[in-house]
Design a protein around this motif. Structure first.
Motif, PDB file in Angstrom:
ATOM      1  N   THR A 191      82.650  53.438  29.846  1.00 53.95           N
ATOM      2  CA  THR A 191      82.120  53.882  28.552  1.00 53.95           C
ATOM      3  C   THR A 191      80.757  53.247  28.304  1.00 53.95           C
ATOM      4  N   SER A 201      79.517  49.290  28.343  1.00 54.09           N
ATOM      5  CA  SER A 201      80.099  48.967  27.038  1.00 54.09           C
ATOM      6  C   SER A 201      81.583  48.640  27.166  1.00 54.09           C
ATOM      7  N   GLU A 202      82.293  49.478  27.925  1.00 58.11           N
ATOM      8  CA  GLU A 202      83.727  49.258  28.161  1.00 58.11           C
ATOM      9  C   GLU A 202      84.077  49.819  29.533  1.00 58.11           C
ATOM     10  N   GLY A 203      85.251  49.416  30.034  1.00 59.45           N
ATOM     11  CA  GLY A 203      85.736  49.962  31.294  1.00 59.45           C
ATOM     12  C   GLY A 203      85.306  49.149  32.497  1.00 59.45           C
ATOM     13  N   THR A 204      85.686  49.620  33.682  1.00 60.13           N
ATOM     14  CA  THR A 204      85.415  48.879  34.912  1.00 60.13           C
ATOM     15  C   THR A 204      84.869  49.791  36.007  1.00 60.13           C
ATOM     16  N   LYS A 249      84.955  56.955  28.400  1.00 57.14           N
ATOM     17  CA  LYS A 249      86.191  56.684  29.146  1.00 57.14           C
ATOM     18  C   LYS A 249      86.299  57.512  30.429  1.00 57.14           C
ATOM     19  N   ASP A 309      87.984  54.248  32.797  1.00 57.41           N
ATOM     20  CA  ASP A 309      87.624  54.275  31.363  1.00 57.41           C
ATOM     21  C   ASP A 309      86.192  53.784  31.125  1.00 57.41           C
TER      22      ASP A 309
END
Length: 300
Positions: free
Chosen positions: A11, A57-60, A22, A9
């Motif tokens: 982002t 921003s987001e996720g791994t 994502k 995901d």
């Protein structure tokens, strides 16, 4: 399964703009991963996040099956956007400079890298006088100085002439096979990627649409056998009498499509002719690689 890169995901937002949306990507150890998308699709942004040059921003991200990104990024070599070479230096001087930055043995490493990328005979020629292909190879040599296990190449064949593309292709295959380097190559030049990639990821508007192997790609693009006949009613009778026509599709009053299986064409044509059905034409039809990728992106 041993993975070199896994994202979950992943982002990236630039204000209200969602550049990478994502993305869950999987690159196995030993892959030559063709990362495909139009300009602005999110390829460079994702590569920069993996390399640690842009924030997430987001996720791994996992590198080499580990969450320790600092350790993992020490095993990465990158060539992102323009080749990072000093124009007023020779190839040797460029490599010497980067060796000093990395604390490497200059003489042994430089001679080895120059030979590896085919620049050992450039002498006192400055990088500003190199062809684009030579600059790209020098940039790859710089990326390889610290013996990376994973190489990120962003649009490396843009602007190269056919001979430059072939030199690049040969170098990538050599690095992958002889040095066991996993390689991600972003590009929109699909015909060239298909000659070297073992696996693909297609991104459009920041979204990873699909991932598939080279074998799966060719299976999807192998087309169908199109046979045109003069007597469809008689052909239908023949189809009921024989197992050789399993999987056929009748398109119109004279056109039939069959799965494109090696050796099937002559078998079908011969049996139809023997049963009194004249063949008007017989050929393989279907999408080429470019057409398949365009269809993927237009559908998403």
């Amino acid at each position: 399964m041993e993975y070199t890169l896994q994202t979950t995901d992943l982002t990236k937002n630039f204000g209200k703009t969602l550049a990478v949306n994502k993305v869950s990507m999987n690159i196995k150890k030993g892959d030559i991963y063709g990362f495909i998308g139009r300009n602005g699709a999110g390829k460079t942004t994702l590569i920069r996040m993996v390399a640690g040059l842009a924030s997430i921003s987001e996720g791994t991200i996992k590198l080499f099956n580990s969450d320790d990104l600092k350790k993992g990024r020490n095993k990465i070599g990158t060539m992102i956007e323009n080749p990072a070479v000093y124009p007023k230096m020779t190839a040797r001087q460029n490599l010497h400079y980067y060796c000093l930055l990395l604390g490497l043995d200059t003489k042994k490493t430089i001679d080895e890298m120059l030979k590896l990328v085919g620049l050992q005979d450039t002498g006192k020629k400055k990088a500003k006088d190199f062809s684009l292909g030579m600059k790209q190879r020098l940039a790859i040599a710089i990326a390889l100085l610290d013996e990376p296990e994973f190489l990120l190449l962003d649009e490396p064949i843009n602007g190269l002439d056919p001979s430059g593309i072939k030199e690049f292709r040969d170098l990538v295959l050599s690095l992958n096979k002889e040095r066991n380097i996993t390689i991600l190559i972003s590009s929109h030049i699909l015909g060239e990627l298909s000659k070297i990639a073992t696996r693909y990821g297609v991104i459009n508007n920041g979204v990873l649409i699909d991932e598939f192997t080279n074998e799966e790609l060719h299976e999807r693009c192998k087309g169908e056998l199109e046979v045109k006949v003069d007597n469809m009613d008689r052909a239908k009778e023949v189809f009921k009498e024989s197992d050789n026509f399993i999987g056929h599709k009748i398109i119109d009053h004279q056109t039939i499509l069959f799965p494109n299986i090696p050796g099937k064409s002559s078998l079908i044509n011969t049996e139809l002719a023997q049963k009194g059905v004249s063949i008007i034409s017989s050929s393989v039809v279907g999408q080429d690689l470019e057409g398949y990728f365009m269809q993927l992106m237009e559908a998403n």
